[in-house]
Design an enzyme around this catalytic site. Structure first.
Site, PDB file in Angstrom:
ATOM      1  N   ARG A  15      -1.365   9.649   1.000  1.00  0.00           N
ATOM      2  CA  ARG A  15      -2.794   9.825   0.955  1.00  0.00           C
ATOM      3  C   ARG A  15      -3.210  11.204   0.823  1.00  0.00           C
ATOM      4  O   ARG A  15      -4.058  11.556   0.160  1.00  0.00           O
ATOM      5  CB  ARG A  15      -3.517   9.220   1.974  1.00  0.00           C
ATOM      6  CG  ARG A  15      -3.703   7.681   2.126  1.00  0.00           C
ATOM      7  CD  ARG A  15      -4.548   7.312   3.422  1.00  0.00           C
ATOM      8  NE  ARG A  15      -4.989   5.869   3.168  1.00  0.00           N
ATOM      9  CZ  ARG A  15      -5.467   5.385   4.135  1.00  0.00           C
ATOM     10  NH1 ARG A  15      -5.673   5.418   5.468  1.00  0.00           N
ATOM     11  NH2 ARG A  15      -5.849   3.949   3.693  1.00  0.00           N
ATOM     12  N   GLU A  74       0.892  -1.163   0.048  1.00  0.00           N
ATOM     13  CA  GLU A  74       0.084  -0.051  -0.217  1.00  0.00           C
ATOM     14  C   GLU A  74       0.840   1.128  -0.106  1.00  0.00           C
ATOM     15  O   GLU A  74       2.094   1.106   0.276  1.00  0.00           O
ATOM     16  CB  GLU A  74      -0.967  -0.157   1.386  1.00  0.00           C
ATOM     17  CG  GLU A  74      -1.985  -1.090   1.061  1.00  0.00           C
ATOM     18  CD  GLU A  74      -3.191  -1.030   2.166  1.00  0.00           C
ATOM     19  OE1 GLU A  74      -2.981   0.096   2.927  1.00  0.00           O
ATOM     20  OE2 GLU A  74      -4.227  -1.795   2.157  1.00  0.00           O
ATOM     21  N   ARG A 108      -1.371   9.606   8.867  1.00  0.00           N
ATOM     22  CA  ARG A 108      -1.278   8.160   9.292  1.00  0.00           C
ATOM     23  C   ARG A 108      -0.963   7.326   8.115  1.00  0.00           C
ATOM     24  O   ARG A 108      -1.395   7.503   6.941  1.00  0.00           O
ATOM     25  CB  ARG A 108      -2.638   7.588   9.864  1.00  0.00           C
ATOM     26  CG  ARG A 108      -2.829   6.022  10.038  1.00  0.00           C
ATOM     27  CD  ARG A 108      -4.163   5.699  10.507  1.00  0.00           C
ATOM     28  NE  ARG A 108      -5.084   5.738   9.760  1.00  0.00           N
ATOM     29  CZ  ARG A 108      -5.471   5.048   8.779  1.00  0.00           C
ATOM     30  NH1 ARG A 108      -4.808   3.886   8.577  1.00  0.00           N
ATOM     31  NH2 ARG A 108      -6.674   5.254   7.815  1.00  0.00           N
ATOM     32  N   HIS A 141      -9.718  10.276   3.112  1.00  0.00           N
ATOM     33  CA  HIS A 141      -9.561   9.051   2.297  1.00  0.00           C
ATOM     34  C   HIS A 141      -9.733   9.544   0.695  1.00  0.00           C
ATOM     35  O   HIS A 141     -10.645  10.376   0.462  1.00  0.00           O
ATOM     36  CB  HIS A 141     -10.364   7.804   2.411  1.00  0.00           C
ATOM     37  CG  HIS A 141      -9.897   6.639   1.717  1.00  0.00           C
ATOM     38  ND1 HIS A 141      -9.615   6.380   0.450  1.00  0.00           N
ATOM     39  CD2 HIS A 141      -9.092   5.546   2.263  1.00  0.00           C
ATOM     40  CE1 HIS A 141      -9.199   5.252   0.093  1.00  0.00           C
ATOM     41  NE2 HIS A 141      -8.823   4.757   1.329  1.00  0.00           N
ATOM     42  N   HIS A 172     -11.814  10.436   6.684  1.00  0.00           N
ATOM     43  CA  HIS A 172     -11.571   8.925   7.113  1.00  0.00           C
ATOM     44  C   HIS A 172     -10.986   8.625   8.482  1.00  0.00           C
ATOM     45  O   HIS A 172     -11.215   7.665   8.851  1.00  0.00           O
ATOM     46  CB  HIS A 172     -10.616   8.506   6.087  1.00  0.00           C
ATOM     47  CG  HIS A 172     -10.273   7.042   6.037  1.00  0.00           C
ATOM     48  ND1 HIS A 172     -11.258   5.992   5.591  1.00  0.00           N
ATOM     49  CD2 HIS A 172      -9.231   6.545   5.964  1.00  0.00           C
ATOM     50  CE1 HIS A 172     -10.836   4.795   5.808  1.00  0.00           C
ATOM     51  NE2 HIS A 172      -9.704   5.004   5.836  1.00  0.00           N
TER      52      HIS A 172
END
Length: 508
Positions: free
Chosen positions: A278, A116, A372, A232, A337
């Site tokens: 992100r 990821e 994060r 997100h 998110h």
């Protein structure tokens, strides 16, 4: 007057992965778990798609995982806490597997690991592509219900914290069936989730509105980094509340982000393109949408006919909105998110208030910083939830007189809708001083009309500290101050130190 009962053990508020991990590790002490919704409902843990990140392969190492966590956090991650999370991560995943979580395995029986964004290794353990949260929570819930030391009571809404004359937290005020109840305990663990329900577009259960955070702040707890909200990038834009999620694993499999003309655009925003951090991806999609070009996740070549088996949750969500991702690009938009901020805790989950512990998204453990790292949230919930439960079981009953028992006021649903719209408009992916000031004025008006509700307190902490941080860092992007500081500093603040014309305390 509220009825008061006494619990001789650990009192846990919240039944997501953090709360149930705390309850399980409280043994042999009794653990009473209070939750608003039945188990596996109303918690973000059950909705998590990506999986759990941990150094589970021979090609990986906890030090590499910790380094990736620190890098993603844009200078605000506590390196020692990141090392602790990574060091205990693999054992936490294996413990969940032993409880029955059916992680994907390869032909040799080892964990099947995915790559990821911002991870230097494939280290994300998944379940059927996008079913990790649901499957993990099913296993943990069954394990908790089988334990004789754990009692779960649902239908309980947290309305306040009980404190004695020394300021120690001595229990909670909850609402059940329209009646208020006070429950005292030697230790309270708040695992109440994040603030997604404060935003009009969110991927989390909308009932999670930062109430635990707000009530802790009202009680005087130290709050860390509330301005850092992760959006997100790829919520499925089909007009649903909450917005379904197109897991980041799709981009790991090779799905591309394209605009309405079918043009891939991420390479123009970051050299890592689809696998950029992100916050970068979220701002790129926001920019494409703001420019009127649209934004879509094209997984036709990467996944195609395998969608129903490889990513069943995403497939079902798309079909419910009239999109067949096997043959059509998926419309996407950024959505609230995850909240990196929360109650500041030590490595055992203890907050600044004696008797109060916190775990999961409502806590600020120091491992997420300003942004994060993908799939670290379930891991943090399991690792630090267990640590909080183990520390809370050592607490002894206090004898000082309880002096604070009042329940906080309730924000009417009409005002909640107004608040959510304002937060999305003014404290979203891109922020500026004008919008944040406008938001704070709206919060003033809502507070004047309805009192200091926990939701309004959580929103005020987020907005005021976002206005005070006159720079862009991680998930916090100021259009009027895009520069990144040379030496980032955390925000540490108490509610009493948050003036009306806000200025947060920046601490080294």
């Amino acid at each position: 007057m509220a009825h008061r009962t006494q619990h001789d053990g650990v009192l846990v508020v919240g039944a997501g992965l953090a709360g149930l991990s705390a309850a399980l590790s409280a043994a042999p002490r009794k653990a009473l778990v209070l939750t608003g919704a039945p188990l596996n409902h109303g918690c973000s843990s059950a909705w998590a798609q990506g999986g759990m990140a941990a150094a589970l392969s021979a090609q990986d190492d906890p030090a590499l995982h910790a380094a990736d966590t620190v890098a993603a956090g844009a200078g605000l991650v506590d390196p020692e806490r990141a090392a602790l999370l990574a060091r205990e991560g693999a054992a936490a995943v294996r413990r969940l597997a032993e409880l029955g979580a059916p992680f994907d395995r390869d032909a040799a029986g080892d964990f099947s690991l995915s790559l990821e964004a911002a991870h230097s290794r494939a280290r994300v353990a998944r379940v059927k592509g996008d079913q990790a949260g649901r499957a993990i929570m099913a296993a943990v819930s069954a394990a908790a219900l089988a334990q004789r030391h754990i009692e779960v009571r649902d239908g309980m809404r947290l309305r306040g914290l009980l404190q004695d004359e020394t300021g120690r937290v001595r229990g909670v005020v909850v609402e059940h069936g329209g009646q208020l109840h006070e429950i005292t305990a030697p230790a309270v663990v708040l695992a109440t989730g994040g603030i997604g329900g404060l935003y009009a577009v969110t991927t989390t259960p909308p009932e999670l509105r930062g109430e635990g955070l707000g009530l802790a702040a009202l009680a005087g707890a130290l709050i860390g980094d509330p301005e850092f909200v992760q959006f997100h990038p790829t919520a499925i834009d089909i007009g649903r509340d909450p917005a379904p999620l197109a897991t980041e694993a799709l981009r790991g499999e090779g799905a591309r982000l394209v605009n309405g003309n079918g043009e891939a655009f991420m390479a123009a925003y970051h050299p890592d393109a689809e696998l950029a951090p992100r916050d970068v991806v979220a701002r790129a999609i926001h920019a494409e949408l703001a420019a009127g070009r649209g934004a879509f996740l094209d997984a036709r070549a990467a996944v195609g006919d395998h969608f129903p088996d490889a990513f069943p949750a995403v497939f079902a969500a798309c079909l419910s909105g009239g999109v067949d991702p096997r043959v059509q690009p998926i419309p996407v938009a950024p959505a609230c998110h995850y909240h990196m901020g929360g109650m500041v805790t030590d490595e055992r989950g203890a907050t600044s208030l004696p008797g109060l512990f916190a775990a999961g998204e409502c806590a600020s453990t120091g491992v997420h910083g300003a942004n994060r790292l993908a799939s670290n949230s379930l891991l943090e919930a399991a690792v630090f939830g267990a640590r909080a439960g183990a520390a809370a079981r050592e607490a002894e009953a206090a004898s000082a007189r309880i002096t604070r028992t009042a329940a906080a006021p309730v924000l009417p649903e009409g005002a909640v809708t107004e608040l959510r719209r304002a937060m999305s408009a003014e404290a979203g992916v891109v922020r500026d001083a004008t919008g944040l000031s406008r938001l704070l004025a709206q919060l003033d008006a809502l507070e004047a009309a309805h009192g200091r509700t926990p939701e309004l307190v959580a929103a005020r902490l987020t907005a005021a500290c976002a206005l005070d941080r006159r720079e862009s860092l991680g998930a916090h992007f100021r259009a009027d101050a895009p520069e990144t500081p040379a030496e980032p500093r955390r925000t540490l603040v108490t509610l009493d130190a948050l003036p009306a014309s806000p200025a947060c305390i920046a601490a080294e």
